[in-house]
Design a protein around this motif. Structure first.
Motif, short mmCIF file in Angstrom:
data_model
loop_
_atom_site.label_atom_id
_atom_site.label_comp_id
_atom_site.label_asym_id
_atom_site.label_seq_id
_atom_site.Cartn_x
_atom_site.Cartn_y
_atom_site.Cartn_z
N SER A 177 2.72 0.91 6.61
CA SER A 177 3.74 1.88 7.00
C SER A 177 5.13 1.56 6.45
N GLU A 178 5.85 2.59 6.12
CA GLU A 178 7.28 2.53 5.78
C GLU A 178 7.60 1.67 4.57
N VAL A 179 6.86 1.92 3.49
CA VAL A 179 7.06 1.15 2.26
C VAL A 179 8.45 1.46 1.68
N VAL A 180 9.16 0.37 1.29
CA VAL A 180 10.49 0.57 0.70
C VAL A 180 10.55 0.17 -0.76
N GLU A 181 9.52 -0.55 -1.22
CA GLU A 181 9.59 -1.08 -2.58
C GLU A 181 8.19 -1.45 -3.05
N VAL A 182 7.97 -1.37 -4.36
CA VAL A 182 6.72 -1.88 -4.94
C VAL A 182 7.10 -3.13 -5.72
N LYS A 183 6.41 -4.24 -5.43
CA LYS A 183 6.77 -5.50 -6.10
C LYS A 183 5.50 -6.15 -6.63
N ASP A 184 5.38 -6.27 -7.93
CA ASP A 184 4.19 -6.84 -8.57
C ASP A 184 2.91 -6.25 -7.99
N GLY A 185 2.88 -4.95 -7.83
CA GLY A 185 1.68 -4.29 -7.35
C GLY A 185 1.48 -4.35 -5.84
N ALA A 186 2.27 -5.16 -5.14
CA ALA A 186 2.17 -5.22 -3.68
C ALA A 186 3.29 -4.36 -3.07
N LEU A 187 3.17 -4.10 -1.76
CA LEU A 187 4.10 -3.18 -1.12
C LEU A 187 5.02 -3.94 -0.16
N VAL A 188 6.29 -3.56 -0.17
CA VAL A 188 7.28 -4.25 0.66
C VAL A 188 7.65 -3.34 1.82
N VAL A 189 7.62 -3.88 3.05
CA VAL A 189 7.97 -3.10 4.24
C VAL A 189 8.99 -3.86 5.08
N PRO A 190 9.87 -3.14 5.80
CA PRO A 190 10.83 -3.82 6.67
C PRO A 190 10.16 -4.29 7.96
N THR A 191 10.70 -5.34 8.53
CA THR A 191 10.20 -5.91 9.78
C THR A 191 11.42 -6.31 10.61
N CYS A 192 11.31 -6.24 11.92
CA CYS A 192 12.40 -6.65 12.81
C CYS A 192 13.71 -5.95 12.44
N ASN A 193 13.71 -4.62 12.54
CA ASN A 193 14.93 -3.85 12.31
C ASN A 193 15.56 -4.20 10.96
N ALA A 194 14.71 -4.39 9.94
CA ALA A 194 15.15 -4.65 8.56
C ALA A 194 15.81 -6.01 8.37
N LYS A 195 15.72 -6.89 9.37
CA LYS A 195 16.28 -8.23 9.18
C LYS A 195 15.37 -9.07 8.31
N LEU A 196 14.09 -8.68 8.24
CA LEU A 196 13.12 -9.38 7.40
C LEU A 196 12.32 -8.34 6.62
N ARG A 197 11.69 -8.81 5.56
CA ARG A 197 10.80 -7.93 4.79
C ARG A 197 9.49 -8.64 4.54
N ARG A 198 8.41 -7.87 4.61
CA ARG A 198 7.09 -8.45 4.31
C ARG A 198 6.54 -7.80 3.06
N THR A 199 5.83 -8.60 2.27
CA THR A 199 5.12 -8.07 1.12
C THR A 199 3.65 -8.08 1.48
N ILE A 200 3.01 -6.91 1.38
CA ILE A 200 1.65 -6.74 1.88
C ILE A 200 0.73 -6.15 0.82
N LYS A 201 -0.53 -6.47 0.95
CA LYS A 201 -1.54 -5.90 0.07
C LYS A 201 -2.70 -5.39 0.93
N PRO A 202 -3.25 -4.23 0.62
CA PRO A 202 -4.44 -3.81 1.35
C PRO A 202 -5.65 -4.61 0.88
N THR A 203 -6.62 -4.83 1.77
CA THR A 203 -7.84 -5.54 1.35
C THR A 203 -9.02 -4.58 1.27
#
Ligand SMILES: Cc1cc2nc3c(=O)[nH]c(=O)nc-3n(C[C@H](O)[C@H](O)[C@H](O)COP(=O)(O)OP(=O)(O)OC[C@H]3O[C@@H](n4cnc5c(N)ncnc54)[C@H](O)[C@@H]3O)c2cc1C
Ligand SMILES: Nc1ncnc2c1ncn2[C@@H]1O[C@H](COP(=O)(O)O)[C@@H](O)[C@H]1O
Lengths: 257, 304
Positions: B107-133
């Motif tokens: 949910s709420e992808v903000v960026e594509v980074k090396d094929g993975a997706l970046v999403v905000p976490t904790c009111n945008a104080k952190l960001r996670r890079t995620i990949k679907p499996t």
């Protein structure tokens, strides 16, 4: 009626967050914990419905470590009848689908007429768990509600849309609803109710007993965002700060001319 | 890679998110097709295949029917990714698709980074890079994160879909936002109060600063939800969009839904006790201070 409300315990968003040693989630040390803001509205709405109908049994459910019981006690003090704690020290590693599968596996043979969840959790912010639970259970699901009414087995709600427009919706129970900020005014537990809550049933079930599904996503890394803003950060005595700010407003804007 | 983009229409009008969806597909260098439950008189500027169902028949808001239509097109197009806007429409529909397709959802992808997706976490104080499996996955895009730099162009190749209304939810139409008593969109100076004001009595000091500056006062959502002021003062996605010469954010953390309403302001001054508050990202100046101390001093100095 049998009611279920799902709540999550989250850190206060004003906390200083540090990434944990795995580099995949925030470090849980030194954080203040509270009930997910959206879920406070869900609990309040469930309690209000119970007050409206009288004959209801309202269960509050929360997945997490031993620590989340503190937050469950608040929900019990707000008016939930019993608590089900799905004990899981690993819940932060589960993605929303895995979390939803736990809730659905718990709820599937319990005959809940109405399930309440928050629209989203403040830390993950995925807005997935509620709808997924409904889909797994084959229930109709009304999301993003800012108004809720229940009459003759039917839920009537208003969904909040962008720009402040609302969409009017309804569905028959059994059903699931997800609650948006502002749906109602969550109550503060009173001292007598806090005392009473201590005697309410709070059952713990190990997550493994509910055969959770595997997560379908993999977190590769977590980090604070790169600072792009480059704005000026000023600290100091309020009186001096005020002087500096007025000077800056005079130089950089036209509003003080 | 092949992606299926799900555009959104509201009250007969195509929403602007369609352009962001196709820009996202370009960012991924992916082949795309689009699906819209809408009307032939409001088609997106899009050069590919557009599967179109008539909202008059399918229902403009009918998750069960929309899900069914999307599943039909997924069977035909075999996409690896289904992309929706992270809007009241998208976050309602996406998990339904994910469950039906045994797909991962991000949910709420903000960026594509090396094929993975970046999403905000904790009111945008952190960001996670995620990949679907999973082989197929569903993603929603944060509004504004994939805005194309140029106006999109193109005429879609329309393929019509049949739809009959059914499903377990009844939709009874829209209710317009209340007429706004205060039009903040034209204000040149706005001082806004956030939850950081702590209690309703403190709204007076925000109003006083607004007055001393010759502007209006606004508010973030919690201040409105708590009924400390009326909805017409709310700035953000579900309130007003403003673009003043000066925006002063007092005790506002800077959630994306608030930023969306004020980031076009010419100059932003934030007053916040938290040096790391996300409002810092859009603030020209962040004064790290207790608003209860700083705001009255500012007002006093201005009134002198
Ligand atoms: C679909 C949707 C739509 C939404 N629409 C909107 C919208 O239109 N507008 C909107 O505003 N929000 C909207 N929200 C809510 C949004 O996500 C945030 O919850 C909200 O903006 C937070 O408001 P806040 O910054 O005032 O409060 P908080 O996030 O609680 O922040 C309070 C801030 O005050 C600071 N603070 C505390 N004490 C002091 C002090 N003494 N002095 C100085 N600073 C202090 C804290 O450090 C913190 O940064 C929406 C949410 C959703 C899901
Ligand atoms: N660990 C959890 N325990 C119980 N309920 C949860 C949990 N995580 C999420 N939920 C519920 O699902 C909603 C949406 O969460 P999310 O999909 O994480 O944004 C929350 O508002 C809760 O009602």
């Amino acid at each position: 009626m049998k009611l279920l409300v799902c709540i999550k315990q989250v850190p206060d968003m004003e906390s200083k967050f540090k990434v944990n040693s795995e580099g995949l989630w925030y470090d849980s040390a030194d954080l203040a914990w509270r009930m997910n803001e959206y879920d406070e509205y869900a609990v309040e709405q469930a309690v209000q419905l119970k007050e409206q109908l009288g004959d209801c049994d309202l269960t509050v459910l929360c997945i997490g470590s031993e620590r989340v019981k503190e937050t469950m006690k608040k929900a019990l003090a707000m008016g939930c009848d019993r608590g089900v704690h799905i004990a899981d020290d690993d819940s932060h590693r589960k993605d929303p689908f895995a979390i939803a599968s736990l809730i659905a596996n718990f709820a599937k043979d319990k005959g809940f007429d109405l399930i309440f969840t928050g629209l989203q959790s403040q830390d993950r912010g995925s807005a997935q768990v509620g709808v997924m639970v409904a889909e797994l259970l084959g229930l109709p699901c009304l999301t993003t509600l800012v108004e809720f009414a229940f009459e003759n087995g039917t839920v009537h709600g208003k969904r909040e849309l962008e720009g402040g427009t609302k969409g009017k919706v309804s569905c028959a129970t059994p059903a699931l609803v997800t609650c948006q900020l502002g749906l109602n005014t969550p109550r503060y537990p009173t001292l007598p109710n806090i005392m009473k809550a201590k005697k309410k049933e709070l059952l713990s079930i190990p997550a493994a007993d509910l055969s959770p599904a595997d997560s379908r996503t993999q977190t590769l890394s977590m980090a604070p965002p790169e600072k792009k803003g480059g704005g000026l950060i000023l600290e100091g005595e309020p009186a001096e700060l005020a002087e500096q700010l007025l000077q800056i407003l005079k130089e950089k804007t036209t509003v003080l001319a | 890679m092949k992606v299926l983009l799900i555009a959104e229409s509201r009250d007969g009008k195509l929403l602007g998110s369609a352009a962001e969806l196709s820009h996202f597909a370009q960012t991924l260098n992916a082949d795309s097709a689009m699906l819209l439950v809408g009307s032939e008189s409001a088609l997106p500027a899009y050069g590919g295949t557009l599967y179109l169902a008539d909202a008059a028949l399918a229902g403009e808001f009918n998750p069960a029917v929309h899900k069914q239509l999307i599943l039909e097109v997924v069977a035909k197009e075999q996409p690896q990714l289904i992309v929706l806007p992270h809007s009241s429409y998208g976050w309602d529909l996406a998990p339904r698709l994910a469950v039906a397709l045994n797909a991962a959802q991000i949910s709420e992808v903000v960026e594509v980074k090396d094929g993975a997706l970046v999403v905000p976490t904790c009111n945008a104080k952190l960001r996670r890079t995620i990949k679907p499996t999973t082989e197929i996955s569903v993603v929603t895009l944060q509004a504004g994160a994939f805005t194309p730099s140029a106006e999109p162009s193109g005429t879609p190749n329309v393929v019509k879909l049949d739809a009959a209304p059914n499903g377990d939810i009844q939709f009874h139409g829209y209710e317009a936002a209340e007429a706004t008593a205060v039009d903040l969109s034209k204000a040149e100076i706005i001082v806004s109060a956030g939850r950081g004001i702590g209690k309703p009595e403190n709204l007076a000091m925000i109003e006083a600063l607004a007055k001393a500056l010759g502007g209006e006062f606004g508010a973030s959502r919690p201040v409105v939800d708590a009924e400390w002021t009326e909805h017409s003062r709310q700035v953000g996605t579900t309130g007003q969009t403003v673009s003043p010469k000066l925006y002063v954010a007092c005790g506002i953390s800077g959630a994306i839904q608030h930023l969306a309403g004020m980031k076009k302001s010419e100059f932003v001054l934030a007053i916040n006790t938290d040096k790391d508050a996300p409002i810092g990202e859009v603030a020209d100046v962040l004064a790290v201070a207790d608003l209860k101390q700083l705001v009255p001093i500012l007002t006093e100095k201005l009134s002198r």
